[in-house]
Enzyme design. Structure first.
Site, PDB file in Angstrom:
ATOM      1  N   GLU A  55       1.170  -1.089   0.301  1.00  0.00           N
ATOM      2  CA  GLU A  55       0.110   0.014  -0.260  1.00  0.00           C
ATOM      3  C   GLU A  55       0.439   1.201   0.500  1.00  0.00           C
ATOM      4  OE1 GLU A  55      -2.240  -3.012   2.601  1.00  0.00           O
ATOM      5  OE2 GLU A  55      -0.039  -2.700   1.867  1.00  0.00           O
ATOM      6  N   CYS A  78      -2.845  -3.867   6.967  1.00  0.00           N
ATOM      7  CA  CYS A  78      -2.355  -4.268   8.752  1.00  0.00           C
ATOM      8  C   CYS A  78      -2.744  -2.901   9.326  1.00  0.00           C
ATOM      9  CB  CYS A  78      -0.849  -4.265   8.549  1.00  0.00           C
ATOM     10  SG  CYS A  78       0.539  -3.255   7.638  1.00  0.00           S
ATOM     11  N   ASP A 203      21.327 -40.059  -2.307  1.00  0.00           N
ATOM     12  CA  ASP A 203      21.496 -38.986  -3.661  1.00  0.00           C
ATOM     13  C   ASP A 203      22.754 -38.218  -3.240  1.00  0.00           C
ATOM     14  OD1 ASP A 203      19.664 -40.571  -4.881  1.00  0.00           O
ATOM     15  OD2 ASP A 203      18.234 -38.982  -4.344  1.00  0.00           O
TER      16      ASP A 203
END
Length: 392
Positions: A55, A78, A203
């Site tokens: 914002e 917020c 691996d």
């Protein structure tokens, strides 16, 4: 009643929000658009954790044009002070007259208070525009806020008959380069990659983002290792020591006394030395957890601890026992199945899930397919858990 114009501008806010994927967590993805007289006057999105929210960026670009304008944002502004001042206060001071929101913020420190703050100052607030799209965009954040645990994404590269690897563990490469590149994109947008110790031993993986264009966000590497078998020669340790671009390493292991006393004396001494060396490694964290009667971790405990570390988006990459334990615990929130047009043609390969089956078709997990996509010769299926059928 929302107009077609409203939907267009909110869609733009969602598109902007998506640009922050991989860089803003544990914050949500947020985009904002300031509109004056039917035209976009300013745009912004949350780019990185700790930096400006969407914002204020959109308001700064709009400048004086924000006076009397509308603002479209996919998540409730917020209302509290954190790393940045409250966005709701900035909106009030900007002169914005109308705010359109897709989703209310489930964070307890917000949860409607941002909306109430705006309304109290005479700003018109409308919510619920493209709400489902906004929920999907921030599904990881929303689940972490509501349930206090990490969102678990299962990634499985497999043969058509359901195997991850050959009997000896060889899995390179079941899928083609396009599928592997997509997998690196998932790593880039999520907070951590999680594997079992069996995968590390078989691996020796790096678990980093490599085949991905643009700016990279390296995930943390989470290893589930009940008996502390993690090798000090592991490639990911050498990368971390060399200072290469790589995320931190988090090793979940059994409680110290339990793993030291579970073997013969000389083996216990070896593990004690390993504990010491791992704790001295920069960027390596050891987390001790009690083991269940089978010698495994409780999946929910792992998911909650990860959320407490602000690792809320997890990519689970195996092995088959770890996959099984999280699936049976109901903690796999999203599936990414990469299906290669190949067959193992046997019954002794490494399956995607390894453990007892429910025993009846009526008790198996149903999935809701959200996406189907061809990646080279491989098929990607993205799915969410569905409801189990009625048990009989």
């Amino acid at each position: 009643m929302f107009t077609a114009e409203d939907k267009k501008f909110m869609q733009r806010a969602l598109e902007l929000a998506e640009k922050g994927a991989g860089f803003v967590s544990p914050n949500p993805l947020v985009g904002a658009v300031v509109v004056k007289d039917g035209k976009i006057a300013g745009e912004g999105y949350h780019t990185k954790y700790g930096e400006a929210h969407a914002e204020p960026q959109a308001l700064e670009e709009a400048g004086s044009r924000a006076q009397g304008a509308d603002l479209y944002v996919n998540l409730e502004p917020c209302s509290h002070y954190g790393n940045t001042p409250p966005c709701s206060l900035k909106l009030i001071n900007s002169g914005i007259s109308r705010v359109v929101i897709a989703n209310q913020d489930p964070n307890p420190v917000v949860d409607g208070s941002g909306i109430e703050m705006l309304k109290a100052r005479g700003i018109k607030v409308e919510t619920g525009l493209l709400e489902e799209e906004g929920e999907k965009l921030n599904e990881v954040f929303f689940l972490a806020q509501r349930e206090g645990r990490a969102f678990i994404n299962l990634k499985s590269a497999q043969t058509l008959d359901g195997y991850l690897a050959a009997p000896g563990g060889d899995a390179r490469w079941i899928t083609g380069p396009e599928a592997r590149n997509y997998g690196h994109g998932l790593r880039n947008r999520l907070d951590a990659v999680m594997v079992g110790i069996g995968t590390v031993l078989a691996d020796n993986p790096r678990l980093t983002v490599r085949d991905y264009p643009g700016e990279r966000s390296q995930p943390a590497r989470v290893i589930l290792d009940p008996q502390l078998r993690f090798p000090l020669e592991a490639r990911m340790l050498k990368e971390k020591k060399a200072g290469d671009e790589a995320g931190d390493i988090i090793i979940f292991t059994g409680e110290r006394e339990e793993i030291l006393n579970s073997e013969e004396l000389n083996n216990s001494a070896e593990k004690k030395l390993k504990l010491q060396k791992l704790e001295e490694q920069q960027g390596v964290s050891l987390i001790e957890l009690p083991l269940d009667e089978r010698g495994y971790f409780e999946p929910e405990a792992v998911a909650k601890i990860l959320a407490g570390l602000d690792l809320i988006g997890i990519l689970l990459e195996g092995g088959s026992q770890i996959n099984y334990s999280f699936q049976r615990a109901g903690l796999i929130d999203k599936y990414y199945f990469f299906l290669a047009p190949r067959l193992m043609s046997g019954s002794d390969g490494v399956p995607v899930f390894q453990g007892p089956s429910p025993g009846k078709i009526s008790r198996i997990q149903n999935l809701n397919i959200a996406e189907r996509r061809l990646l080279g010769d491989d098929l990607l299926l993205v799915a969410y858990p569905g409801k189990e059928e009625e048990k009989s």
